[in-house]
Design a protein around this motif. Structure first.
Motif, short mmCIF file in Angstrom:
data_model
loop_
_atom_site.label_atom_id
_atom_site.label_comp_id
_atom_site.label_asym_id
_atom_site.label_seq_id
_atom_site.Cartn_x
_atom_site.Cartn_y
_atom_site.Cartn_z
N PHE A 23 0.87 -1.19 0.00
CA PHE A 23 0.00 0.00 0.00
C PHE A 23 0.90 1.23 0.00
O PHE A 23 1.57 1.53 1.00
CB PHE A 23 -0.97 -0.06 1.18
CG PHE A 23 -1.95 -1.18 1.02
CD1 PHE A 23 -3.00 -1.06 0.12
CD2 PHE A 23 -1.77 -2.38 1.69
CE1 PHE A 23 -3.87 -2.12 -0.10
CE2 PHE A 23 -2.65 -3.43 1.49
CZ PHE A 23 -3.69 -3.30 0.59
N SER A 24 0.93 1.90 -1.14
CA SER A 24 1.96 2.91 -1.39
C SER A 24 1.86 4.12 -0.47
O SER A 24 2.87 4.73 -0.14
CB SER A 24 1.89 3.36 -2.84
OG SER A 24 0.58 3.78 -3.17
N ARG A 25 0.65 4.48 -0.05
CA ARG A 25 0.51 5.76 0.66
C ARG A 25 0.19 5.59 2.14
O ARG A 25 -0.22 6.55 2.79
CB ARG A 25 -0.56 6.61 -0.02
CG ARG A 25 -0.26 6.81 -1.50
CD ARG A 25 -1.21 7.77 -2.16
NE ARG A 25 -1.09 7.67 -3.62
CZ ARG A 25 -1.86 8.30 -4.48
NH1 ARG A 25 -2.82 9.10 -4.04
NH2 ARG A 25 -1.69 8.16 -5.79
N ASP A 26 0.35 4.38 2.68
CA ASP A 26 0.05 4.16 4.09
C ASP A 26 1.22 4.51 5.00
O ASP A 26 1.12 4.38 6.22
CB ASP A 26 -0.35 2.69 4.33
CG ASP A 26 -1.85 2.48 4.09
OD1 ASP A 26 -2.58 3.48 4.00
OD2 ASP A 26 -2.27 1.31 3.98
N GLN A 27 2.34 4.92 4.43
CA GLN A 27 3.50 5.31 5.24
C GLN A 27 4.22 6.44 4.51
O GLN A 27 3.88 6.74 3.36
CB GLN A 27 4.45 4.11 5.47
CG GLN A 27 4.97 3.42 4.21
CD GLN A 27 3.94 2.58 3.49
OE1 GLN A 27 3.33 1.71 4.07
NE2 GLN A 27 3.72 2.87 2.21
N ALA A 28 5.20 7.03 5.21
CA ALA A 28 5.87 8.20 4.64
C ALA A 28 6.56 7.86 3.31
O ALA A 28 6.46 8.61 2.34
CB ALA A 28 6.89 8.74 5.64
#
Ligand SMILES: Cc1cc2nc3c(=O)[nH]c(=O)nc-3n(C[C@H](O)[C@H](O)[C@H](O)COP(=O)(O)OP(=O)(O)OC[C@H]3O[C@@H](n4cnc5c(N)ncnc54)[C@H](O)[C@@H]3O)c2cc1C
Ligand SMILES: NC(=O)c1ccc[n+]([C@@H]2O[C@H](COP(=O)([O-])OP(=O)(O)OC[C@H]3O[C@@H](n4cnc5c(N)ncnc54)[C@H](OP(=O)(O)O)[C@@H]3O)[C@@H](O)[C@H]2O)c1
Length: 370
Positions: free
Chosen positions: A289-294
């Motif tokens: 999931f590309s946008r679940d972390q910085a």
């Protein structure tokens, strides 16, 4: 071929960044055709331009829509019909720029690439804004335009699964294309036409075989499915097919799914179904999931983490499938697999390139990228 919409549902209702739909079709009751397809094939949809786009063009050209026009492929139709059903309005074909440059001396594009770069993300309204003198041509202006092409969609169902529900159906997974460019909100013609369809509505389209995206001949061959976004579509069909094979007592090879989307909470497409298939021992899932972390995490990262496992699978004759965006996913997955070939197989870059080509030739690496 006519299709009837059975169900049309947004599967990302809470997503901030995109709307993805799953739509299922059947054939009209009176039809004597059959829904003959295999997982991995395509469905095409012949779209209609939106009333807003048609009205905007009529206004720009100062036409009512009741005028007549003879179209090369469709014969004599009204301008309203031509704009609704027959002409490409949401895309600017670079061939139009070429014709305008050659025949009217408009524009100074150096070559075809320059025309393609200019046309990308622009539509016919942009063309009229660039050359307002073309508006005076009225009906004649429409002769510059390209025929409205059918759009391709990877089939996201298996015929066996639908046959077991008695009625034959075929499903697709698509993103509603919507973007802002040059100060105007734009909508993709087919994906937005599909998005607004209601059960019972009839659409025109077709089924297209894709011989280079097929499950292995032997069910016991392991498979590795790699996709992002709507690239999940054919893998839903693959899994439905394998679930039926498992129920029939067939010996199945292992299956891994590497899938990437933006946010787990809102964009984990067909998550429940894949969780169930995983519980049944039909697949093992690896999500990114590309946008679940910085920092961005993509399927390519997950592939690298499983490098030794993937190398073993390759040595066990596994078949690999890649589906999704050509520009983004396909490139980065190729890079990751090339690194795995080099690291695990002690190959030079050239040897890894040759191995990649060889896998493609042997159809052990199959791609459906767009
Ligand atoms: C073999 C194949 C399989 C496919 N499978 C699927 C599938 O399973 N699911 C799926 O959703 N799609 C799939 N597609 C893509 C699909 O065919 C359509 O191209 C897509 O739905 C968009 O069509 P449209 O008519 O809605 O948009 P169009 O009206 O054709 O507009 C698309 C155009 O908008 C522009 N554009 C789009 N986004 C942006 C942006 N962010 N910024 C600037 N410009 C932009 C581009 O110039 C693009 O050409 C597949 C395509 C192919 C060739
Ligand atoms: N030509 C056309 O007309 C047309 C129309 C519709 C769709 N498409 C293509 O189809 C794709 C489908 O859109 P989608 O939203 O379903 O999927 P997508 O844009 O491919 O996004 C799905 C996931 O892939 C990630 N991603 C971005 N770059 C990546 C990379 N280099 N390697 C691996 N993963 C990467 C995204 O991350 P981030 O977004 O967080 O970076 C996101 O998490 C579009 O990207 C577009 O290329 C083309």
């Amino acid at each position: 071929m006519n299709f009837v919409v059975e169900e049309n549902r947004c599967i990302t209702p809470n997503s901030k960044d995109k709307s993805i739909f799953y739509t299922t079709f059947s054939l009209p009751k009176e039809s004597d055709e059959i829904l003959e397809y295999q997982p991995g094939d395509w469905l095409t949809i012949q779209p209609q331009n939106s009333p807003q786009m048609v009205s905007a063009l009529l206004a720009e050209l100062d036409l009512t829509g009741n005028e007549s026009i003879e179209l090369r492929r469709s014969g004599l139709v009204t301008v309203q019909q031509a704009l609704e059903n027959h002409l490409e309005l949401t895309q600017l074909n670079p061939a139009i720029l070429n014709k305008l440059q050659r025949q009217l001396g408009l524009g100074d594009w150096a070559d075809r690439q320059a025309m393609m770069d200019y046309a990308n993300g622009r539509d016919i309204l942009d063309l009229l804004a660039l050359y307002p003198q073309l508006k005076a041509q009225g009906v004649e202006f429409l002769n510059w335009l390209s025929p409205l092409s059918p759009r391709y969609y990877s089939i996201a169902s298996a015929p066996i699964a639908s046959a077991s529900n008695k009625q034959q159906t075929v499903s697709i997974l698509y993103k509603a294309v919507k973007y802002q460019n040059l100060g105007r909100q734009r909508f993709g013609v087919a994906s937005n036409y599909l998005q607004d369809t209601q059960p019972g509505q009839i659409l025109q389209g077709g089924l297209k075989p894709n011989p280079t995206f097929k499950l292995p001949e032997k069910a016991s061959t392991p498979i590795v499915m790699i996709g992002a976004g709507t690239g999940l579509a054919p893998f839903i069909g693959f899994m439905q097919h394998r679930a039926i094979q498992q129920a029939a007592g067939q010996d199945l090879g292992g299956a891994l799914l590497f899938f990437g989307e933006t946010y787990q909470q809102t964009n984990c497409l067909f998550c429940d179904e894949f969780r169930n298939w995983q519980k049944q021992g039909l697949v093992e899932t690896f999500y990114a999931f590309s946008r679940d972390q910085a920092d961005k995490v993509y399927v390519s990262n997950r592939l690298l983490e499983q490098g030794d496992r993937l190398w073993d699978l390759l040595n066990n004759q596994a078949e690999f499938y890649i589906c999704g965006s050509q520009a983004k996913l396909a490139e980065s997955v190729k890079d990751a697999l090339m690194r795995i070939f080099q690291q695990q197989g002690a190959m030079s870059e050239e040897q890894a390139q040759n191995y990649w080509r060889c896998l493609k030739q042997e159809k052990r690496l199959q791609m459906d990228v767009y």
